[in-house]
Design a protein around this motif. Structure first.
Motif, PDB file in Angstrom:
ATOM      1  N   GLY A  33      -5.527   2.532  -3.397  1.00 49.69           N
ATOM      2  CA  GLY A  33      -4.457   1.573  -3.168  1.00 49.69           C
ATOM      3  C   GLY A  33      -3.151   2.291  -2.907  1.00 49.69           C
ATOM      4  N   ILE A  34      -2.356   1.706  -2.052  1.00 48.98           N
ATOM      5  CA  ILE A  34      -1.108   2.344  -1.633  1.00 48.98           C
ATOM      6  C   ILE A  34      -0.118   2.459  -2.784  1.00 48.98           C
ATOM      7  CG2 ILE A  34       0.915   2.085  -0.139  1.00 48.98           C
ATOM      8  CD1 ILE A  34      -1.049   0.742   1.910  1.00 48.98           C
ATOM      9  N   SER A  59      10.184   9.761   3.070  1.00 42.25           N
ATOM     10  CA  SER A  59       9.959   8.792   2.001  1.00 42.25           C
ATOM     11  C   SER A  59       8.499   8.348   2.017  1.00 42.25           C
ATOM     12  CB  SER A  59      10.858   7.559   2.198  1.00 42.25           C
ATOM     13  OG  SER A  59      10.418   6.825   3.340  1.00 42.25           O
ATOM     14  N   LYS A  60       8.091   7.764   0.914  1.00 43.30           N
ATOM     15  CA  LYS A  60       6.737   7.210   0.854  1.00 43.30           C
ATOM     16  C   LYS A  60       6.603   6.058   1.845  1.00 43.30           C
ATOM     17  CE  LYS A  60       3.267   5.217  -2.210  1.00 43.30           C
ATOM     18  NZ  LYS A  60       2.972   4.681  -3.538  1.00 43.30           N
ATOM     19  N   ASP A  61       7.652   5.273   2.021  1.00 43.89           N
ATOM     20  CA  ASP A  61       7.600   4.138   2.958  1.00 43.89           C
ATOM     21  C   ASP A  61       7.259   4.595   4.378  1.00 43.89           C
ATOM     22  OD1 ASP A  61       8.143   2.307   0.987  1.00 43.89           O
ATOM     23  OD2 ASP A  61      10.274   2.150   1.456  1.00 43.89           O
ATOM     24  N   LEU A  63       5.654   7.338   5.175  1.00 45.18           N
ATOM     25  CA  LEU A  63       4.267   7.796   5.137  1.00 45.18           C
ATOM     26  C   LEU A  63       3.309   6.609   5.174  1.00 45.18           C
ATOM     27  CD1 LEU A  63       2.085   9.961   4.861  1.00 45.18           C
ATOM     28  CD2 LEU A  63       2.470   9.902   2.371  1.00 45.18           C
ATOM     29  N   ILE A  64       3.626   5.542   4.487  1.00 48.30           N
ATOM     30  CA  ILE A  64       2.767   4.351   4.488  1.00 48.30           C
ATOM     31  C   ILE A  64       2.632   3.805   5.906  1.00 48.30           C
ATOM     32  CG2 ILE A  64       2.550   1.957   3.699  1.00 48.30           C
ATOM     33  CD1 ILE A  64       4.035   2.909   1.095  1.00 48.30           C
ATOM     34  N   LEU A  65       3.743   3.714   6.621  1.00 45.14           N
ATOM     35  CA  LEU A  65       3.684   3.220   8.005  1.00 45.14           C
ATOM     36  C   LEU A  65       2.891   4.173   8.895  1.00 45.14           C
ATOM     37  CD1 LEU A  65       7.278   1.788   8.424  1.00 45.14           C
ATOM     38  CD2 LEU A  65       5.131   0.510   8.224  1.00 45.14           C
ATOM     39  N   ASP A  66       3.041   5.469   8.659  1.00 44.59           N
ATOM     40  CA  ASP A  66       2.252   6.435   9.427  1.00 44.59           C
ATOM     41  C   ASP A  66       0.768   6.320   9.083  1.00 44.59           C
ATOM     42  OD1 ASP A  66       4.544   7.266  10.679  1.00 44.59           O
ATOM     43  OD2 ASP A  66       4.470   9.328   9.938  1.00 44.59           O
TER      44      ASP A  66
END
Length: 184
Positions: A33-34, A59-61, A63-66
């Protein structure tokens, strides 16, 4: 002549550390899970420094989009390969179903990565939700294109139904049993 569907995005060569972080996120976000995976875990599992992580992703944000884009790229490449192998829209549609079935049957299957991500980000305006929506619209468009080429009278409605069936198969394949049915 192969069927004309949207081509996958171009795969870019990333710096080795950046690719390692993305590959780590791909595995951990999908498996656990993210929101369950923190920055420190990503950094240590990727074997990079904090400075390297922030240099590449900020940022983690981001990375999440990537991660969502990377998952889309992987799906798009598989579908493109299948599309290049046939000029028959019905055969391609059947191959897409076989691809999904194989994915559901893989060891470590944990459902649809896009639906999983959407579940974790409840705000429909959040960038993750928009990225998931774009992926789903892309997949719907492929199905609609195939159905139209097959002469289906309502290709958009039928594509809606197939996306819904796929969602159900992905959710059921994760939540349901993998053992064979017992006779009643």
């Amino acid at each position: 002549m192969p069927i004309d569907i949207a081509k996958p995005p171009k795969r870019h060569t990333l710096a080795p550390a950046k690719q390692r972080i993305l590959d780590t996120a791909d595995k951990l976000f999908y498996d656990e899970g993210i929101r369950a995976v923190g920055i420190d875990r990503l950094i240590s599992t990727s074997s990079v420094t904090k400075a390297t992580f922030y240099k590449h992703y900020g940022s983690k944000d981001r990375l999440i989009l990537d991660y969502i884009a990377y998952r889309h790229l992987q799906v798009a490449e598989v579908i493109d390969t299948a599309a290049q192998a046939t000029d028959d829209p019905e055969e391609l549609l059947r191959e897409l179903a076989r691809i999904q079935s194989r994915f559901i049957g893989t060891s470590g299957f944990r459902g649809c990565p896009f639906l999983n991500a959407a579940t974790e980000f409840t705000d429909p305006a959040h960038p993750v939700r928009r990225a998931v929506e774009q992926h789903r619209e892309w997949f719907h468009d492929i199905l609609e294109t195939l159905l139209r080429a097959m002469g289906h009278p309502l290709p958009g409605d039928a594509a809606d139904d197939l996306v819904l069936a796929r969602d159900g198969a992905m959710a059921g394949g994760y939540a349901g049993t993998r053992s064979p049915r017992r006779p009643r």
